[in-house]
Structures are given as C-alpha cells and as structure tokens.
Enzyme design. Structure first.
Site, PDB file in Angstrom:
ATOM      1  N   SER A   1       0.820  -1.209   0.000  1.00 22.56           N
ATOM      2  CA  SER A   1       0.000   0.000   0.000  1.00 22.56           C
ATOM      3  C   SER A   1       0.853   1.257   0.000  1.00 22.56           C
ATOM      4  CB  SER A   1      -0.966   0.008   1.193  1.00 22.56           C
ATOM      5  OG  SER A   1      -0.252   0.001   2.391  1.00 22.56           O
TER       6      SER A   1
ATOM      7  N   HIS B   1       1.521   5.726   5.447  1.00 20.57           N
ATOM      8  CA  HIS B   1       0.694   6.099   4.300  1.00 20.57           C
ATOM      9  C   HIS B   1       0.849   7.583   3.977  1.00 20.57           C
ATOM     10  CE1 HIS B   1      -2.087   2.447   5.170  1.00 20.57           C
ATOM     11  NE2 HIS B   1      -1.050   2.118   4.420  1.00 20.57           N
TER      12      HIS B   1
END
Length: 272
Positions: free
Chosen positions: A138, A191
C-alpha cells in the site's frame, strides 16, 4: 427427488478476471508474483520473512539497507496480502502502461520505495523516538493515489460535498484517515509519507530520477527487450506519453491536458 438448488451467481466474472490478469504488463506481473511468493514463504515457521524484510527503524544499517526495497513486497498475512494486491495492481498496471516497463522498474525499485521509507525512518526514529515496523504494497498504492490526485486536480480541481467544495488533491488524505480508523494495525504515518512522495511525483519534482529516454531506447534496442520479453511495455508504446499530456493554455475549446503526474516493538502494516 428434488433437484439441487442452484448455486448463487458469483459477484464477479471469473473469465473477465482471468482476461485482465493475462493482460498485465511485465513489471506488474513480477511484483504480483514476488508478493505472493513472499506470502507463501511466510507460511513456514523456520524463517520469518516479515522480520527479515519489513522496515524496522532500529534494524536499518549498512548491511540491512535492502529493507528500503523489500518492505513493499512483504505482508503480514493473507488478508493483508490480498487487499494490498487488489489496491496496487490496477494502479501499478496503469503506471507501467503509460510510462513503460524500464521506467517502472527504475522508479519502483528505486526512489518510489526508498524515499517514502527514508521520510518514515527520520520521523519515526528521530522525531517520535519509536520503533514501529511497517510493510506492505500500500506504500505504492497511496503513492500512486497521491500522484493521480494531482493529475485529477489539474482537470477537475474540486468535488462537492453538500455546500462545500473540497480540492480533489486531498482525496488520498481522506483515504489515509479512513484506512487508519477502519483497519487495525495500519500505519497512518507510513501512508502519509507515501502520499507526500506521490504529490511530488504528480507535480513533476521527481522527473530527474527517471533515466533519460535516449538511454532507455538504447537499452531496449541493444537487448531487444520488446522481442524477447512477453508483456514488455516499450518506451515507444506507452499509452499517454512519458509524463502524460502537458497542459496547453491555447487548446481548442478550452480543453486542458493533465500531467502525471510494518516487527520490532509494536508493529503496523502499510495497508489493510
């Protein structure tokens, strides 16, 4: 005798999934294969793949710099692996189709892995004084979402939410918050670092990391990569050009182009 009940229809068409997988370009295929292989290796109990390859701040040294490249393909279980594959595959496939296989290899094995890792390590170790390990593809998914949001912003600057107009470039930030709230043990900081690098990519500030097209053409011709490697995407066969279509102020009809744009201590994952 009553006939057996009919099975409910599948929520997806297996033939279409198979067709899509068969059309994946070369580098995207290899990334998917490596992620699956590392997940299978993690099933054995002799050697911990996650401990070996994840990004652990206190474990980074001259002999373990490989972690800056291995953490995106390391995952902590089937669900983590599966969800991240669903998220990153279409984004990576599109990037490779637009920019070519060699460019994708140069960027994702290089700066698009090491730059988010470097920012994360500096903040985690020297500012937060923590040792939270991260891993997962991710990092690439949020990075590409960040780049795509800049691309979208150039053609569609805002989306409406009631009476409010929200800049489209903020959509990956909302995604970061949602994933952090809804999915346990995910790294908001990891992230966020990925999105930041994605913004820089989309704004064109990382173009100097891309090998010159003249060199890429020479390598392709010298090694005959297009003829030798199935599903290879040539520099000359990209869908939208190297960095997308540059904005043209005088385009007819006012049309605008767009540009391209975790285990020591506690552990967190990059992605669900």
């Amino acid at each position: 005798m009553a006939s057996p009940a009919a099975l409910p229809p599948l929520p997806f068409n297996p033939s279409r999934v198979r067709s899509y997988l068969l059309r994946l370009p070369l580098f995207t295929r290899l990334v998917v294969l490596v992620i699956v292989l590392f997940w299978l290796l993690e099933l054995q109990t002799v050697w911990s793949v996650v401990q070996w390859g994840s990004l652990i701040p206190d474990e980074i040294g001259l002999s373990t710099m490989y972690r800056l490249n291995t953490y995106p393909v390391i995952h902590t279980g089937f669900f983590h692996t599966f969800i991240n594959l669903l998220a990153v595959t279409p984004l990576l496939e599109r990037f490779e189709a637009e920019h070519g296989t060699l460019t994708a290899v140069a960027l994702f094995i290089g700066p698009l892995s090491t730059l988010p890792a470097g920012i994360y390590l500096v903040i985690e170790k020297f500012i937060l004084h923590s040792n939270t390990a991260v891993a997962g593809a991710s990092v690439w998914a949020f990075l590409l979402l960040g780049s795509e949001s800049i691309r979208t912003f150039k053609s569609n600057p805002y989306f409406s939410l009631g009476n409010y107009k929200i800049p489209t470039w903020t959509s990956p930030l909302f995604a970061c918050v949602l994933v952090w709230i809804l999915v346990p043990n995910t790294s908001f900081l990891g992230h966020l670092c990925s999105v930041l690098i994605g913004y820089l990519l989309g704004l064109g500030y990382l173009k100097f990391f891309v090998p010159p097209e003249k060199i890429l053409r020479w390598i392709e011709g010298k090694l005959n990569l297009l003829g030798r490697l199935p599903h290879y995407v040539s520099v000359d066969q990209k869908t939208y050009g190297r960095y997308g279509v540059l904005p043209t102020a005088g385009a007819p009809g006012g049309e605008r182009g767009t540009t391209m744009s975790f285990l020591g201590g506690s552990s967190q994952r990059l992605g669900p």
